[in-house]
Design a protein around this motif. Sequence first.
Motif, PDB file in Angstrom:
ATOM      1  N   GLU A 105       1.109  -1.282   0.236  1.00  0.00           N
ATOM      2  CA  GLU A 105      -0.216   0.120  -0.022  1.00  0.00           C
ATOM      3  C   GLU A 105       0.726   1.372   0.278  1.00  0.00           C
ATOM      4  O   GLU A 105       2.124   1.318   0.311  1.00  0.00           O
ATOM      5  N   LYS A 106       0.515   2.434  -0.693  1.00  0.00           N
ATOM      6  CA  LYS A 106       1.612   3.658  -0.651  1.00  0.00           C
ATOM      7  C   LYS A 106       1.240   4.329   0.909  1.00  0.00           C
ATOM      8  O   LYS A 106       0.216   4.140   1.898  1.00  0.00           O
ATOM      9  N   PRO A 107       1.920   4.974   1.127  1.00  0.00           N
ATOM     10  CA  PRO A 107       3.272   5.384   0.388  1.00  0.00           C
ATOM     11  C   PRO A 107       4.224   3.577   0.718  1.00  0.00           C
ATOM     12  O   PRO A 107       4.069   3.259   1.429  1.00  0.00           O
ATOM     13  N   LEU A 108       5.115   3.768  -0.583  1.00  0.00           N
ATOM     14  CA  LEU A 108       6.340   2.623  -0.576  1.00  0.00           C
ATOM     15  C   LEU A 108       7.527   2.754   1.433  1.00  0.00           C
ATOM     16  O   LEU A 108       7.017   1.680   2.260  1.00  0.00           O
ATOM     17  N   THR A 109       7.587   3.750   1.396  1.00  0.00           N
ATOM     18  CA  THR A 109       7.776   4.227   2.532  1.00  0.00           C
ATOM     19  C   THR A 109       7.708   5.514   3.185  1.00  0.00           C
ATOM     20  O   THR A 109       7.522   6.219   2.685  1.00  0.00           O
ATOM     21  N   THR A 110       7.927   5.775   4.054  1.00  0.00           N
ATOM     22  CA  THR A 110       8.142   7.495   4.670  1.00  0.00           C
ATOM     23  C   THR A 110       9.268   7.549   3.986  1.00  0.00           C
ATOM     24  O   THR A 110       8.866   9.483   4.539  1.00  0.00           O
ATOM     25  N   ARG A 111       9.648   7.634   3.966  1.00  0.00           N
ATOM     26  CA  ARG A 111      11.436   8.741   3.388  1.00  0.00           C
ATOM     27  C   ARG A 111      11.831   8.242   2.721  1.00  0.00           C
ATOM     28  O   ARG A 111      11.720   7.261   1.964  1.00  0.00           O
ATOM     29  N   TYR A 112      12.505   9.031   1.800  1.00  0.00           N
ATOM     30  CA  TYR A 112      12.707   9.556   0.176  1.00  0.00           C
ATOM     31  C   TYR A 112      13.827   8.467  -0.010  1.00  0.00           C
ATOM     32  O   TYR A 112      14.263   7.397  -1.034  1.00  0.00           O
ATOM     33  N   ALA A 113      15.094   8.123   0.621  1.00  0.00           N
ATOM     34  CA  ALA A 113      16.147   6.867   0.591  1.00  0.00           C
ATOM     35  C   ALA A 113      15.688   6.054   1.634  1.00  0.00           C
ATOM     36  O   ALA A 113      15.961   5.296   0.447  1.00  0.00           O
ATOM     37  N   HIS A 114      14.789   5.842   1.982  1.00  0.00           N
ATOM     38  CA  HIS A 114      13.999   4.257   2.240  1.00  0.00           C
ATOM     39  C   HIS A 114      13.978   3.816   0.440  1.00  0.00           C
ATOM     40  O   HIS A 114      13.716   2.626   0.320  1.00  0.00           O
ATOM     41  N   THR A 115      13.050   4.618   0.141  1.00  0.00           N
ATOM     42  CA  THR A 115      11.894   4.572  -0.812  1.00  0.00           C
ATOM     43  C   THR A 115      12.577   3.884  -2.288  1.00  0.00           C
ATOM     44  O   THR A 115      13.471   2.811  -2.044  1.00  0.00           O
ATOM     45  N   GLN A 308      11.569  -5.184 -12.079  1.00  0.00           N
ATOM     46  CA  GLN A 308      10.324  -4.242 -12.145  1.00  0.00           C
ATOM     47  C   GLN A 308      11.557  -2.871 -13.205  1.00  0.00           C
ATOM     48  O   GLN A 308      11.739  -2.854 -13.935  1.00  0.00           O
ATOM     49  N   ARG A 309       9.788  -2.570 -13.755  1.00  0.00           N
ATOM     50  CA  ARG A 309      10.429  -1.883 -14.987  1.00  0.00           C
ATOM     51  C   ARG A 309       9.986  -0.745 -14.848  1.00  0.00           C
ATOM     52  O   ARG A 309      10.175   0.213 -14.008  1.00  0.00           O
ATOM     53  N   ALA A 310      10.861  -0.203 -15.350  1.00  0.00           N
ATOM     54  CA  ALA A 310      11.837   1.067 -15.065  1.00  0.00           C
ATOM     55  C   ALA A 310      11.462   2.051 -14.621  1.00  0.00           C
ATOM     56  O   ALA A 310      11.722   3.216 -13.656  1.00  0.00           O
ATOM     57  N   ALA A 311      10.288   2.851 -15.310  1.00  0.00           N
ATOM     58  CA  ALA A 311       8.714   3.887 -14.861  1.00  0.00           C
ATOM     59  C   ALA A 311       7.896   3.933 -14.032  1.00  0.00           C
ATOM     60  O   ALA A 311       8.620   4.052 -13.497  1.00  0.00           O
ATOM     61  N   GLU A 312       8.129   2.546 -13.872  1.00  0.00           N
ATOM     62  CA  GLU A 312       7.134   2.987 -12.257  1.00  0.00           C
ATOM     63  C   GLU A 312       8.244   2.747 -11.216  1.00  0.00           C
ATOM     64  O   GLU A 312       7.342   3.722 -10.089  1.00  0.00           O
ATOM     65  N   THR A 313       9.718   2.262 -11.105  1.00  0.00           N
ATOM     66  CA  THR A 313       9.973   2.595 -10.258  1.00  0.00           C
ATOM     67  C   THR A 313      10.781   4.425 -10.367  1.00  0.00           C
ATOM     68  O   THR A 313      10.650   4.656  -9.024  1.00  0.00           O
ATOM     69  N   VAL A 314      11.148   5.082 -11.422  1.00  0.00           N
ATOM     70  CA  VAL A 314      11.300   5.872 -11.587  1.00  0.00           C
ATOM     71  C   VAL A 314       9.927   7.119 -10.513  1.00  0.00           C
ATOM     72  O   VAL A 314      10.189   7.736  -9.942  1.00  0.00           O
ATOM     73  N   GLU A 315       8.423   6.373 -11.284  1.00  0.00           N
ATOM     74  CA  GLU A 315       7.375   6.835 -11.055  1.00  0.00           C
ATOM     75  C   GLU A 315       7.606   7.299  -8.974  1.00  0.00           C
ATOM     76  O   GLU A 315       7.156   7.814  -8.503  1.00  0.00           O
ATOM     77  N   ILE A 316       7.606   5.943  -8.238  1.00  0.00           N
ATOM     78  CA  ILE A 316       7.999   5.901  -6.734  1.00  0.00           C
ATOM     79  C   ILE A 316       8.513   6.794  -6.259  1.00  0.00           C
ATOM     80  O   ILE A 316       8.604   6.734  -5.583  1.00  0.00           O
ATOM     81  N   CYS A 317      10.012   6.750  -6.690  1.00  0.00           N
ATOM     82  CA  CYS A 317      10.488   7.585  -6.163  1.00  0.00           C
ATOM     83  C   CYS A 317      10.965   8.555  -6.257  1.00  0.00           C
ATOM     84  O   CYS A 317      11.198   9.835  -5.678  1.00  0.00           O
ATOM     85  N   ALA A 318      10.291   9.464  -7.683  1.00  0.00           N
ATOM     86  CA  ALA A 318       9.733  10.654  -7.685  1.00  0.00           C
ATOM     87  C   ALA A 318       8.337  11.480  -6.912  1.00  0.00           C
ATOM     88  O   ALA A 318       8.198  12.190  -6.137  1.00  0.00           O
ATOM     89  N   ARG A 319       7.776  10.244  -6.325  1.00  0.00           N
ATOM     90  CA  ARG A 319       6.719  10.643  -5.572  1.00  0.00           C
ATOM     91  C   ARG A 319       6.922  11.143  -3.920  1.00  0.00           C
ATOM     92  O   ARG A 319       6.441  11.804  -3.397  1.00  0.00           O
TER      93      ARG A 319
END
Length: 341
Positions: A105-115, A308-319
């Motif tokens: 479930e969103k968010p993947l983690t609560t911190r950008y670095a952890h994500t 993992q598709r590259a576009a998916e991971t980029v979007e997760i990290c950007a959010r």
Amino acid sequence: MSEVPQRAVVNDPIRFGVLGCADIARRRTLPAILREPTTELVAVAAREQAKARAFAGQFGCAAAADYRSLLSRPDVDAVYIPLPAGLHHEWVGRALEAGKHVLVEKPLTTRYAHTVAMVESARSLGLALMENLTFLRHGLHSAVLDLLEGGEIGELREVNAAFGFPPLGPDDIRYRPDLGGGALLDTGMYPLSAARLFLGPELEVVGATLKLDPDRGVDVSGSALLSTPDGRTAQLTFGFEHAYRSDYVLWGSEGRIVVERAYTPPATRRPVIRLEHEEVRRELTLPPEDQFANTLRAFVGAVAVVGQRAAETVEICARARLIDEIRVKAGQPRVRLPHEV
């Protein structure tokens, strides 16, 4: 670290284990897993064994003794994690170490670095990792993108997106800072994701505010202004202290596109796109879709290509980066969770 589970036949269903018995799992995700021919529900685990047994009885699967025992099961290919946000980093990491694909479930983690760390871990292990941010999988938003690209409202100038609802029950986990609670991580993800969908990857946070509940220690509402380098903007509003609202408005040089019930439509709802041009209004009604089923199919596709598709991971990290930036702009320090160093 365990090896990635191997299915006997490529076309066999993905066998799911579930960590946690959250309401979203009961109402939407687990029923979708049972309906989909490409997924199978194997076992659930909870902090309380009685709750796990009750869930297992409701959905016709096994009840694991605890989270660790579920992750050790060889008949589980993937794990769905609907735990509180503050527990995601730990249990996503444990699931990946156990060789399981992860839908969380969103968010993947609560911190950008952890994500970023979790995304990199999944990539290095050849495992699929996906946020269960289901509204992005609904065909409604693809139809809106087609209208934009077709010039229906001219050049897009602004996105105004909001998601909010009335106060939660006093014991709701989203009021607990130690579990990663707060409106930004829960409701803010939706309008933020809509803004990125329509304005693209160059959005930056210009300003933000978060209203803190001093008794609970979490943000209960907020807003943010984002901008692209060429001056197009997104205004986001979210929170737990509003009349229900779930919409976005795209304002262009020649008209507007309005979408209501944008983020959490029932699977039976026929979504409506309202087009406004000066005094002329018209509506497009689309077929109903189950966005949870759509997300499961996308996840199965990610597993099938082993990773993992590259576009998916980029979007997760950007959010995740933008969420951190909103908190910084609002001047609110992030609460350190008990398991963090």
